[in-house]
Design an enzyme around this catalytic site. Structure first.
Site, PDB file in Angstrom:
ATOM      1  N   HIS A 104       0.842  -1.201   0.000  1.00 14.24           N
ATOM      2  CA  HIS A 104       0.000   0.000   0.000  1.00 14.24           C
ATOM      3  C   HIS A 104       0.878   1.252   0.000  1.00 14.24           C
ATOM      4  O   HIS A 104       0.686   2.180  -0.804  1.00 14.24           O
ATOM      5  CB  HIS A 104      -0.899  -0.055   1.241  1.00 14.24           C
ATOM      6  CG  HIS A 104      -1.728   1.165   1.475  1.00 14.24           C
ATOM      7  ND1 HIS A 104      -3.091   1.180   1.307  1.00 14.24           N
ATOM      8  CD2 HIS A 104      -1.397   2.417   1.906  1.00 14.24           C
ATOM      9  CE1 HIS A 104      -3.561   2.374   1.610  1.00 14.24           C
ATOM     10  NE2 HIS A 104      -2.552   3.156   1.976  1.00 14.24           N
ATOM     11  N   GLU A 105       1.861   1.287   0.909  1.00 14.55           N
ATOM     12  CA  GLU A 105       2.720   2.465   1.037  1.00 14.55           C
ATOM     13  C   GLU A 105       3.690   2.595  -0.138  1.00 14.55           C
ATOM     14  O   GLU A 105       4.006   3.708  -0.575  1.00 14.55           O
ATOM     15  CB  GLU A 105       3.485   2.419   2.361  1.00 14.55           C
ATOM     16  CG  GLU A 105       2.605   2.361   3.606  1.00 14.55           C
ATOM     17  CD  GLU A 105       1.645   3.531   3.713  1.00 14.55           C
ATOM     18  OE1 GLU A 105       1.939   4.602   3.132  1.00 14.55           O
ATOM     19  OE2 GLU A 105       0.600   3.394   4.375  1.00 14.55           O
ATOM     20  N   ASP A 153      -6.477   8.153   3.478  1.00 16.80           N
ATOM     21  CA  ASP A 153      -6.396   8.433   2.049  1.00 16.80           C
ATOM     22  C   ASP A 153      -7.718   8.959   1.507  1.00 16.80           C
ATOM     23  O   ASP A 153      -7.736   9.832   0.632  1.00 16.80           O
ATOM     24  CB  ASP A 153      -5.988   7.169   1.286  1.00 16.80           C
ATOM     25  CG  ASP A 153      -4.602   6.683   1.693  1.00 16.80           C
ATOM     26  OD1 ASP A 153      -3.742   7.536   1.951  1.00 16.80           O
ATOM     27  OD2 ASP A 153      -4.388   5.454   1.771  1.00 16.80           O
ATOM     28  N   HIS A 195       1.966   4.376  -2.847  1.00 15.61           N
ATOM     29  CA  HIS A 195       1.988   5.829  -2.620  1.00 15.61           C
ATOM     30  C   HIS A 195       3.330   6.424  -3.040  1.00 15.61           C
ATOM     31  O   HIS A 195       3.389   7.455  -3.717  1.00 15.61           O
ATOM     32  CB  HIS A 195       1.763   6.140  -1.136  1.00 15.61           C
ATOM     33  CG  HIS A 195       0.346   6.011  -0.675  1.00 15.61           C
ATOM     34  ND1 HIS A 195      -0.713   6.562  -1.363  1.00 15.61           N
ATOM     35  CD2 HIS A 195      -0.182   5.429   0.451  1.00 15.61           C
ATOM     36  CE1 HIS A 195      -1.838   6.308  -0.702  1.00 15.61           C
ATOM     37  NE2 HIS A 195      -1.537   5.623   0.389  1.00 15.61           N
TER      38      HIS A 195
END
Length: 384
Positions: free
Chosen positions: A76-77, A172, A80
């Site tokens: 997930h990170e 988010d 980003h």
């Protein structure tokens, strides 16, 4: 969640793991504490699902699950970070923490579209992973360790994705709301405020639904349920509050202009005294400059003037009450709040000279006036 730090306590310190796609990755010591707690919570549930497992085996499966969850958060990170890199935002770093994880980066040339893109890719990765796992997952209940881990990985990815899409900062989904409101209003500050209120609405809505269910009956949550709700709602509420505060400060910054904060400037003759600076109005808002013995300008500080006894002010050189002021902090009269605040922070003396198109100094802006304007406080003068 995209997101910087001072000295941190022992239970929340980053431990460097390495890098993924060139992005530094660290894990907080708080995550280790959470892992222990998750193993303690999930091991009994795993043993009930697969009673043939002993306690050690159930604990090992629970530990593997926490590692799978950490990898999901990491992906997930990473999404980003890579999205931020693709739009020119640099210096990304990732940390897996008590609350899941966050990605830090230095944003350049922000826009609603870029902010939306960088924010949305993280949850989308989790939803895609959950969907792929759902394709592999059998429709019946898990019968073995591998099937159970797949089942848990699928639904934890869905949970991480959906949770991060809740429309409130610092999640988010809050940044998505911020970007949309920013695009509509043309103001990032108004977008931040809208996202902060959205976060509070989410918390109020969840609490109201829980209270309604309790009053109506048929819902008997245990201590773990309340703990999980608190773990989600308390940070969301406090984060929304910080977002509202930040948004209001930024709104003041957006409405600021150098010409509205101008102070008159007075240049003292060589050899002038502290008393001369006082007569020039340094205690009443005038920005008083003196020439340093070796050349260059000094800003005479009001507090430094007040520190000199009145009986000695006539014989004390004004330069002894000054700090360097010719450090390049110069803006035009129409400079916006962001440019003005940056110049005031970078200035050694806290003084920004305002120069018009012809090169004439038309006044100056003091750092303390910029701060007061951002915080919507009236400007104050030192009192004798």
């Amino acid at each position: 969640m995209p997101s910087t730090g001072t000295a941190r306590p022992w239970y929340d310190r980053p431990l460097r793991l390495g890098a993924v796609a060139g992005v530094p990755v660290a894990v907080s010591t708080s995550w280790i504490l959470v892992t222990v707690g998750m193993v303690a919570i999930f091991a009994p549930q795993i043993r009930r699902t697969l009673p043939e497992l002993g306690w050690i085996a159930a604990g090992a499966v629970a530990l593997v699950y926490t590692l799978i969850l950490a990898v999901s958060v990491l992906l997930h990170e990473v999404a980003h970070a890579l999205a931020a890199r693709s739009v020119g935002w640099r210096d990304s770093s990732i940390e897996i923490t008590l609350w899941g994880g966050h990605t830090s980066f230095e944003a350049h040339e922000e826009s609603p579209g870029r902010s939306l893109f960088v924010s949305i890719v993280g949850p989308l990765v989790n939803l895609v992973l959950g969907g792929l796992g759902l394709v592999l997952q059998q429709p019946w209940a898990p019968q073995g360790v591998s099937e159970l881990l797949l089942y848990m990985a699928v639904w934890s990815n869905f949970a991480v994705g959906v949770f991060n899409l809740l429309p409130g900062l610092p999640l988010d989904g809050g940044r998505v709301v911020e970007a949309i409101a920013w695009k509509i209003t043309g103001s990032q500050a108004k977008g931040t405020i809208a996202a902060g209120w959205a976060g509070r609405v989410v918390v109020i809505g969840v609490v109201s639904a829980v209270v309604f269910a309790l009053v109506r009956g048929g819902f008997t949550p245990g201590p773990l349920t309340f703990a999980a709700l608190a773990l989600v709602l308390v940070p969301l509420w406090t984060g929304a509050g910080r977002s509202l505060q930040h948004g209001r400060l930024r709104l003041n910054l957006e409405g600021m202009q150098a010409s509205t904060l101008l102070r008159p400037v007075q240049l003292l003759p060589a050899g002038a005294s502290v008393a001369g600076a006082e007569a020039a109005g340094v205690l009443y808002g005038t920005v008083v400059l003196a020439t340093a013995p070796g050349g260059g300008l000094l800003r005479v500080l009001p507090e430094a003037v007040l520190a000199v006894p009145e009986s000695l002010r006539g014989g004390t050189p004004a330069t002894q009450a000054g700090v360097p002021a010719d450090d390049g902090a110069v803006v035009s009269p129409d400079a916006d709040g962001d440019r003005l605040a940056r110049a005031a922070l970078e200035s050694i003396s806290g003084t920004v000279l305002v120069v018009d198109e012809s090169g004439r100094c038309v006044g100056a802006v003091r750092r303390e006036d910029v701060v007061a304007a951002i915080q919507a406080r009236p400007r104050k003068e030192p009192q004798q």
